[in-house]
Enzyme design. Sequence first.
Site, short mmCIF file in Angstrom:
data_model
loop_
_atom_site.label_atom_id
_atom_site.label_comp_id
_atom_site.label_asym_id
_atom_site.label_seq_id
_atom_site.Cartn_x
_atom_site.Cartn_y
_atom_site.Cartn_z
N ASP A 113 7.52 -38.57 2.96
CA ASP A 113 6.71 -38.00 1.90
C ASP A 113 5.27 -37.83 2.40
OD1 ASP A 113 6.55 -40.90 1.87
OD2 ASP A 113 5.39 -40.74 0.03
N GLU A 143 6.16 -43.83 0.37
CA GLU A 143 5.15 -44.69 1.00
C GLU A 143 3.74 -44.32 0.57
OE1 GLU A 143 2.21 -46.10 3.91
OE2 GLU A 143 2.67 -44.03 3.35
#
EC number: 3.4.17.11
Length: 382
Positions: free
Chosen positions: A89, A150
Amino acid sequence: MPADFRPADLTLDTDALIAGLRPWIECESPTFDPAAVNAMMDLAAAELAAAGAIVTRIPGPPGLGDCVRGDFPHPRRGEAGILMMSHLDTVHPVGTLKSLPFKREGSRCYGPGILDMKGGAYASLQAIVALAKAGIETKLPVSVLFTSDEEIGSPGTREIIMAEARKHRFILVPEPGRPGNGVVTGRYAIARFNLLAEGRPSHAGSQLKNGRSAISMMAKQLLAIEAMTDEDCTFSVGVISGGQWVNCVPTTCRAEALSMAKRQEDLDRGVERMLALSAENEDGTRFTVTRGVTRPVWEPDAGTLKLFALAREIAGELGWALEHGSAGGGSDANFTGAEGIPSLDGLGLLGAGYHTLEEHIEVESLAQRTRLMAGLLARLTG
């Protein structure tokens, strides 16, 4: 593994690596867009499978993308081995490619998420591929874990991360390398907070004095929070939203704050100071602070330093003196390192500008860091 194996001898074509990295960068995957993240996971899963891994799709937390694990064939498969851990991400919204297109200019290559951390994630997979092409079998089984949240502190994947990490002897994390071509052997502690200001409504044109603006309350608290920053602990507010109609005194305003400290005890004091800001006033207005995701401080232990010593030896063979140190900016190695699992972070690419429209890697570091990770994979023993 051949006794004379040297990571420098691995055949790596930088132009081919850049070409292979391009689809990863052009598949935009902001954390809060699960469909976009899952498209990136589809791409990564296909490349893991093509590299020979047994791929497992792990459903993501509600509202977020999935995770993907790849387990590579090995005579000791199922035993504790090496986990290569990355997130796919990014902080860049879909459409960022219009203002930050993938492009190579001289010694640099640009693109959203290329440094943090798709470039490192891609390089870690290429390290595995390069070893296989060279006929080099690692001493320990190797697995890869790609996660989806994250950038918001890994609230939904922390349990997945730790469940996978506890199965292994070593954790390698290709987050961006330290300036000066170093790696990371520790991380500062980080806490996130959710802030809520609750005011009192009124018509902003005819009855302004009867209302209490939640936005005004939040603005005052924002200044107070950031003023708490000192040498031991920092505080910042990075997200804020409130109000809906300009002719209404806003009833609610929400924000998110971040605090970071090098030592756990300093962060703990910072958390106490933040939570103490919660208050209910006589006029019925309220300000509430709730604690969000917290990353524990990770300080290097003997296991991590031994892992670094091997990396330094390999880097020396590749022609540079590898340095190490602790770093701010959280990583999933906060979790694994704090639990005492030997972890080496900052193994990814070199560059600058991550989280900005100047995000780029140094092209030379792509092959260099791929060789470093391949050397670690080949030489780590149980």
